[in-house]
Scaffold this active site. Structure first.
Site, PDB file in Angstrom:
ATOM      1  N   LYS A  73       0.866  -1.223   0.145  1.00 33.19           N
ATOM      2  CA  LYS A  73      -0.086   0.204   0.014  1.00 33.19           C
ATOM      3  C   LYS A  73       0.943   1.211  -0.120  1.00 33.19           C
ATOM      4  CE  LYS A  73      -3.993   1.903   2.564  1.00 33.19           C
ATOM      5  NZ  LYS A  73      -4.927   1.688   3.509  1.00 33.19           N
ATOM      6  N   SER A 150     -10.011   1.648   2.807  1.00 37.53           N
ATOM      7  CA  SER A 150      -9.026   2.492   2.146  1.00 37.53           C
ATOM      8  C   SER A 150      -8.085   1.677   1.434  1.00 37.53           C
ATOM      9  CB  SER A 150      -8.435   3.591   2.684  1.00 37.53           C
ATOM     10  OG  SER A 150      -7.221   2.692   3.764  1.00 37.53           O
ATOM     11  N   SER A 174     -10.387  -0.785   7.197  1.00 39.36           N
ATOM     12  CA  SER A 174      -9.840  -0.568   5.820  1.00 39.36           C
ATOM     13  C   SER A 174      -9.038  -1.859   5.100  1.00 39.36           C
ATOM     14  CB  SER A 174      -8.690   0.594   5.987  1.00 39.36           C
ATOM     15  OG  SER A 174      -9.222   2.062   6.138  1.00 39.36           O
TER      16      SER A 174
END
Length: 489
Positions: A73, A150, A174
């Site tokens: 990420k 997210s 998330s």
């Protein structure tokens, strides 16, 4: 089925026997990444991965992560690699250091394939607010359904089959909700169990490093490598690190699970509810006890408001350095205030601006008692209730999301019990800092459904054992679009 679709232990065995090499794993991943049209990446690093694979050195028998490809990420600092957290205000920012998680994975000889998209600055849950636009769910070829956020890029890439695991961060859900939408194992540990050094902060009292895998055992193997105290993170725990794979064979017989009644009642999707209750019966048939208990409707309905106030307030403070001087583009101005206003106006999306307004408003002296401090007191009540429910049981079991992945254009009633409770209850694990894992348990209309287990602090080994038992019961492991194409679903 390719090597990337196998569990880590089997890939490791193949590497040790010379049936595949790290470079061949990278090339297999490259073909998949090149065909990935889900808008999952901030940066693709295949040339770097090839170079690292070519000079990796001799096979390490006792290192299960040797030569394993992964994606990361883009809110984890990566030395020498642009890291933007999918925000225009960080375009061009190249860190001078690796996040502790990235450093540990390098030491284990893992191979970084790409940096993945996210909702801007890790705020949001739809995978639509990053500066590269929407990230799509690979299980839906029409690109009408979201993968969640997210950690959208990590979830989409892994669900497509591009890597063996993917790092993420989890502040409200998330990692764990995208895992439900994408047919993955999504895990976050006890707060402080994995160092957050080098993870861009959103709301530190809620932030957890998390990750996605295709198999529960892979999640436990990764945790063995990533857990532990870090002198660079003063919030990281000194709790002894265990072998988190040791209890995987225990299964679910004799275990006691608790289902929160109001969460089930709040789900409108009859298919999801029916499939979840069928899973509960199957778990009971395997010799586990499942009990239902109330949480308190008013307290559950307060989760979202409590989360928004606390997270936005912490984010406002933590991101104060994104001002066009210390970080971010410089657009000029006659004063510091004007420079900051110019940088933030052009650098942030509307969602980020709204959240900073909420956070600043909650932190104003005249509002702190009614908003920020009230939210903190309510958080304490929620955590007290969670801990009381966990007394005498091994874990809390609930559906991870109210339905399959929703469509981008679907409207939701944000005052409904389904939205306030079934869509936001995973934040209980962030409020309390307890370990929590999502795994797939069913399919509907070709899309995965996930369940979530939340356990006691620092009892991740027991949580993995429960999740492994349920994984064996459902038979849904190793899911990806590539596995689906090859008839393995």
């Amino acid at each position: 089925m390719g090597y990337l679709d196998l569990p880590i232990r089997e890939i490791h065995k193949a590497l040790g026997e010379g049936r595949v090499s790290p470079l061949e794993l990278v090339e297999e991943a490259a073909k998949r990444i090149e065909s990935d049209d889900c808008n999952a990446f901030e940066a693709v690093l295949l040339d770097q991965a090839r170079q690292e694979a070519a000079k990796i050195g001799p096979f390490e028998e006792d290192n299960l992560l040797w030569g394993i490809p992964y994606v990361c990420k883009d809110n984890f600092s990566t030395k020498g690699i642009e890291t933007t957290a999918s925000s225009n205000i960080l375009n061009g920012y190249v860190p001078l250091f690796d996040a502790s998680v990235v450093k540990k994975l390098k030491e284990r000889k893992c191979l970084l394939l790409a940096k993945t998209t996210l909702d801007e600055l890790a705020m949001g849950g739809t995978g639509t607010t990053g500066h590269k636009g929407k990230t799509f769910n690979p299980f839906d070829p029409s690109h009408e359904r979201m993968v969640g956020g997210s950690s959208c890029g990590s979830a989409a890439s892994l669900a497509h089959g591009d890597a063996v695991f993917a790092t993420g961060s989890d502040t409200g859900d998330s990692v764990r909700k995208p895992a439900s939408f994408a047919g993955l194992v999504g895990f976050k540990p006890t707060w402080g169990r994995i160092s957050r050094y080098g993870l861009f902060p959103f709301a530190p009292s809620l932030d957890h490093v998390g990750y996605f895998t295709h198999y529960v055992e892979d999640a436990a193997i990764l945790f063995n490598a990533l857990a532990g105290h870090d002198e660079m993170d003063f919030t990281s725990s000194f709790e002894m690190v265990k072998d988190y794979t040791a209890k995987l064979g225990e299964g679910i017989k004799g275990k006691k699970l608790l289902v929160i009644q109001e969460i089930i009642d709040s789900i409108d999707d009859a298919v999801n509810k029916e499939k979840f209750l069928a899973l509960v019966k199957a778990i009971e048939k395997e010799g586990a006890e499942v009990v239902y208990a109330p949480f308190g409707l008013e307290l559950l309905r307060s989760i979202y408001a409590t989360y928004i106030v606390i997270s936005c307030a912490e984010a406002t403070s933590n991101d104060a350095n994104l001002d066009g001087i210390k970080f971010g583009p410089y657009y000029g101005g006659a004063s510091y205030q004007e420079v900051m206003a110019n940088a933030r106006t052009k650098g942030f999306s509307e969602l980020i601006k709204r959240r900073f307004v909420i956070g600043s408003f909650a932190l104003m002296k005249e509002n702190q008692e009614d908003l920020f401090l009230r939210a903190q007191r309510n958080r304490a009540k929620i955590v007290e209730k969670v801990n009381s429910l966990l007394e005498g049981v091994d874990a809390i079991l609930v559906p991870a999301a109210p339905s399959i992945a929703p469509k981008f254009n679907s409207a939701s009633d944000r005052l409904s019990s389904e939205y306030l409770i079934a869509d936001n209850h995973l934040a209980l694990g962030n409020f309390s800092g307890l370990p929590s894992i999502t795994l797939p348990y069913a399919f509907h209309d070709g899309m995965p459904l996930g369940i979530n287990l939340m356990g006691k602090a620092f009892a991740e080994d027991e949580l993995f054992a429960l999740a492994k038992g349920i994984e064996e019961l459902t038979g849904l492991a190793g899911l990806s679009v590539y596995a689906k194409k090859e008839g393995n679903l």
